[in-house]
Design a protein around this motif. Structure first.
Motif, PDB file in Angstrom:
ATOM      1  N   GLY A   1       0.821  -1.213   0.000  1.00  0.00           N
ATOM      2  CA  GLY A   1       0.000   0.000   0.000  1.00  0.00           C
ATOM      3  C   GLY A   1       0.852   1.258   0.000  1.00  0.00           C
ATOM      4  N   GLY A   2       1.947   1.219   0.743  1.00  0.00           N
ATOM      5  CA  GLY A   2       2.886   2.343   0.726  1.00  0.00           C
ATOM      6  C   GLY A   2       3.522   2.522  -0.639  1.00  0.00           C
ATOM      7  N   CYS A   3       3.778   1.408  -1.329  1.00  0.00           N
ATOM      8  CA  CYS A   3       4.331   1.492  -2.684  1.00  0.00           C
ATOM      9  C   CYS A   3       3.317   2.097  -3.653  1.00  0.00           C
ATOM     10  CB  CYS A   3       4.749   0.109  -3.170  1.00  0.00           C
ATOM     11  SG  CYS A   3       6.228  -0.497  -2.359  1.00  0.00           S
ATOM     12  N   LEU A   4       2.041   1.815  -3.442  1.00  0.00           N
ATOM     13  CA  LEU A   4       1.000   2.421  -4.284  1.00  0.00           C
ATOM     14  C   LEU A   4       0.977   3.931  -4.100  1.00  0.00           C
ATOM     15  CD1 LEU A   4      -1.519   2.143  -6.138  1.00  0.00           C
ATOM     16  CD2 LEU A   4      -2.846   1.913  -4.048  1.00  0.00           C
ATOM     17  N   ILE A   5       1.043   4.373  -2.863  1.00  0.00           N
ATOM     18  CA  ILE A   5       1.062   5.819  -2.597  1.00  0.00           C
ATOM     19  C   ILE A   5       2.324   6.448  -3.168  1.00  0.00           C
ATOM     20  CG2 ILE A   5       1.172   7.537  -0.746  1.00  0.00           C
ATOM     21  CD1 ILE A   5      -0.654   5.623   0.861  1.00  0.00           C
ATOM     22  N   ALA A   6       3.456   5.750  -3.015  1.00  0.00           N
ATOM     23  CA  ALA A   6       4.714   6.268  -3.576  1.00  0.00           C
ATOM     24  C   ALA A   6       4.648   6.337  -5.099  1.00  0.00           C
ATOM     25  CB  ALA A   6       5.881   5.385  -3.141  1.00  0.00           C
ATOM     26  N   ALA A   7       4.007   5.348  -5.730  1.00  0.00           N
ATOM     27  CA  ALA A   7       3.884   5.362  -7.189  1.00  0.00           C
ATOM     28  C   ALA A   7       3.056   6.558  -7.653  1.00  0.00           C
ATOM     29  CB  ALA A   7       3.243   4.065  -7.680  1.00  0.00           C
ATOM     30  N   PHE A   8       1.943   6.822  -6.972  1.00  0.00           N
ATOM     31  CA  PHE A   8       1.143   7.999  -7.317  1.00  0.00           C
ATOM     32  C   PHE A   8       1.954   9.275  -7.140  1.00  0.00           C
ATOM     33  CE2 PHE A   8      -2.832   5.471  -6.864  1.00  0.00           C
ATOM     34  CZ  PHE A   8      -3.408   5.852  -8.062  1.00  0.00           C
ATOM     35  N   ALA A   9       2.654   9.385  -6.022  1.00  0.00           N
ATOM     36  CA  ALA A   9       3.411  10.608  -5.749  1.00  0.00           C
ATOM     37  C   ALA A   9       4.521  10.812  -6.772  1.00  0.00           C
ATOM     38  CB  ALA A   9       3.992  10.550  -4.339  1.00  0.00           C
ATOM     39  N   ILE A  10       5.242   9.761  -7.100  1.00  0.00           N
ATOM     40  CA  ILE A  10       6.349   9.892  -8.051  1.00  0.00           C
ATOM     41  C   ILE A  10       5.828  10.228  -9.439  1.00  0.00           C
ATOM     42  CG2 ILE A  10       8.139   8.569  -9.244  1.00  0.00           C
ATOM     43  CD1 ILE A  10       8.670   7.180  -6.547  1.00  0.00           C
ATOM     44  N   GLN A  11       4.750   9.584  -9.862  1.00  0.00           N
ATOM     45  CA  GLN A  11       4.230   9.846 -11.203  1.00  0.00           C
ATOM     46  C   GLN A  11       3.557  11.217 -11.292  1.00  0.00           C
ATOM     47  OE1 GLN A  11       5.163   8.086 -13.691  1.00  0.00           O
ATOM     48  NE2 GLN A  11       6.128   6.596 -12.346  1.00  0.00           N
ATOM     49  N   LEU A  12       2.951  11.671 -10.214  1.00  0.00           N
ATOM     50  CA  LEU A  12       2.404  13.028 -10.222  1.00  0.00           C
ATOM     51  C   LEU A  12       3.519  14.065 -10.236  1.00  0.00           C
ATOM     52  CD1 LEU A  12      -0.592  12.765  -7.754  1.00  0.00           C
ATOM     53  CD2 LEU A  12      -0.694  13.205 -10.203  1.00  0.00           C
ATOM     54  N   TRP A  13       4.617  13.773  -9.568  1.00  0.00           N
ATOM     55  CA  TRP A  13       5.743  14.693  -9.519  1.00  0.00           C
ATOM     56  C   TRP A  13       6.397  14.840 -10.883  1.00  0.00           C
ATOM     57  CZ3 TRP A  13      11.209  13.501  -9.465  1.00  0.00           C
ATOM     58  CH2 TRP A  13      12.002  14.605  -9.192  1.00  0.00           C
ATOM     59  N   SER A  14       6.323  13.771 -11.710  1.00  0.00           N
ATOM     60  CA  SER A  14       6.948  13.853 -13.035  1.00  0.00           C
ATOM     61  C   SER A  14       6.247  14.880 -13.924  1.00  0.00           C
ATOM     62  CB  SER A  14       6.964  12.480 -13.708  1.00  0.00           C
ATOM     63  OG  SER A  14       5.668  12.110 -14.121  1.00  0.00           O
ATOM     64  N   GLY A  15       4.972  15.119 -13.702  1.00  0.00           N
ATOM     65  CA  GLY A  15       4.268  16.167 -14.422  1.00  0.00           C
ATOM     66  C   GLY A  15       3.785  15.791 -15.819  1.00  0.00           C
ATOM     67  N   ARG A  16       3.775  14.525 -16.151  1.00  0.00           N
ATOM     68  CA  ARG A  16       3.291  14.088 -17.475  1.00  0.00           C
ATOM     69  C   ARG A  16       1.966  13.371 -17.299  1.00  0.00           C
ATOM     70  NH1 ARG A  16       6.887  10.922 -21.172  1.00  0.00           N
ATOM     71  NH2 ARG A  16       5.258  11.632 -22.577  1.00  0.00           N
ATOM     72  N   SER A  17       0.998  13.762 -18.080  1.00  0.00           N
ATOM     73  CA  SER A  17      -0.309  13.116 -17.977  1.00  0.00           C
ATOM     74  C   SER A  17      -0.458  11.949 -18.948  1.00  0.00           C
ATOM     75  CB  SER A  17      -1.419  14.138 -18.236  1.00  0.00           C
ATOM     76  OG  SER A  17      -1.299  14.661 -19.548  1.00  0.00           O
ATOM     77  N   GLN A  18       0.317  11.921 -20.010  1.00  0.00           N
ATOM     78  CA  GLN A  18       0.224  10.843 -20.975  1.00  0.00           C
ATOM     79  C   GLN A  18       0.779   9.559 -20.364  1.00  0.00           C
ATOM     80  OE1 GLN A  18       1.916  13.713 -21.756  1.00  0.00           O
ATOM     81  NE2 GLN A  18       0.380  14.724 -23.017  1.00  0.00           N
ATOM     82  N   GLY A  19      -0.052   8.530 -20.337  1.00  0.00           N
ATOM     83  CA  GLY A  19       0.378   7.236 -19.833  1.00  0.00           C
ATOM     84  C   GLY A  19       0.484   7.153 -18.323  1.00  0.00           C
ATOM     85  N   PHE A  20      -0.220   8.029 -17.627  1.00  0.00           N
ATOM     86  CA  PHE A  20      -0.135   8.052 -16.159  1.00  0.00           C
ATOM     87  C   PHE A  20      -0.586   6.730 -15.561  1.00  0.00           C
ATOM     88  CE2 PHE A  20      -2.235   8.818 -12.061  1.00  0.00           C
ATOM     89  CZ  PHE A  20      -1.180   9.312 -11.340  1.00  0.00           C
ATOM     90  N   THR A  21      -1.736   6.228 -15.976  1.00  0.00           N
ATOM     91  CA  THR A  21      -2.261   4.993 -15.391  1.00  0.00           C
ATOM     92  C   THR A  21      -1.380   3.795 -15.734  1.00  0.00           C
ATOM     93  OG1 THR A  21      -3.765   4.735 -17.259  1.00  0.00           O
ATOM     94  CG2 THR A  21      -4.643   5.780 -15.297  1.00  0.00           C
ATOM     95  N   GLU A  22      -0.801   3.796 -16.922  1.00  0.00           N
ATOM     96  CA  GLU A  22       0.083   2.693 -17.293  1.00  0.00           C
ATOM     97  C   GLU A  22       1.348   2.698 -16.445  1.00  0.00           C
ATOM     98  OE1 GLU A  22      -1.259   4.747 -19.552  1.00  0.00           O
ATOM     99  OE2 GLU A  22      -2.570   3.430 -20.716  1.00  0.00           O
ATOM    100  N   ARG A  23       1.886   3.878 -16.176  1.00  0.00           N
ATOM    101  CA  ARG A  23       3.092   3.970 -15.360  1.00  0.00           C
ATOM    102  C   ARG A  23       2.820   3.576 -13.915  1.00  0.00           C
ATOM    103  NH1 ARG A  23       3.430   8.935 -18.028  1.00  0.00           N
ATOM    104  NH2 ARG A  23       3.047  10.024 -16.074  1.00  0.00           N
ATOM    105  N   VAL A  24       1.680   4.006 -13.376  1.00  0.00           N
ATOM    106  CA  VAL A  24       1.334   3.633 -12.008  1.00  0.00           C
ATOM    107  C   VAL A  24       1.080   2.131 -11.929  1.00  0.00           C
ATOM    108  CG1 VAL A  24      -0.388   3.893 -10.183  1.00  0.00           C
ATOM    109  CG2 VAL A  24       0.460   5.907 -11.363  1.00  0.00           C
ATOM    110  N   ALA A  25       0.394   1.586 -12.917  1.00  0.00           N
ATOM    111  CA  ALA A  25       0.130   0.145 -12.922  1.00  0.00           C
ATOM    112  C   ALA A  25       1.420  -0.654 -13.030  1.00  0.00           C
ATOM    113  CB  ALA A  25      -0.807  -0.209 -14.077  1.00  0.00           C
TER     114      ALA A  25
END
Length: 96
Positions: free
Chosen positions: A47-71
């Motif tokens: 669960g902590g890794c899920l939160i970290a994945a959201f935070a890291i991908q949001l920090w990158s600032g790219r919306s294209q492929g966001f769900t694929e990167r988090v998954a």
């Protein structure tokens, strides 16, 4: 009309960062948690890794492929933690 980015940032680094976090959490849980509670703590760590994945991908600032990167981040973290927990499980079977 969509305008392509001139120099898109690499996104694989954020995915691999979550895998490294998962490996660290898996080792820490395997060392410090008792055998009965190891599975529960690995779930909390995932669960902590899920939160970290959201935070890291949001920090990158790219919306294209966001769900694929988090998954990919979370799936890889689950595989990494599964392999580490398999190792600790096999180590607990061996007498010594």
């Amino acid at each position: 009309m969509a305008v392509p980015e001139l120099a898109p940032r690499r996104t694989i680094g954020g995915v691999i960062a979550v895998w490294v976090i998962a490996a660290l959490i898996g080792v820490v849980v395997g060392i410090f948690a008792s055998a009965e509670w190891r599975g529960a703590w690995l779930g909390v760590g995932l669960g902590g890794c899920l939160i970290a994945a959201f935070a890291i991908q949001l920090w990158s600032g790219r919306s294209q492929g966001f769900t694929e990167r988090v998954a990919a981040s979370v799936l890889g973290a689950a595989v990494v933690m599964g392999i580490i927990s398999l190792g600790f499980g096999l180590a607990s079977i061996v007498p010594g």
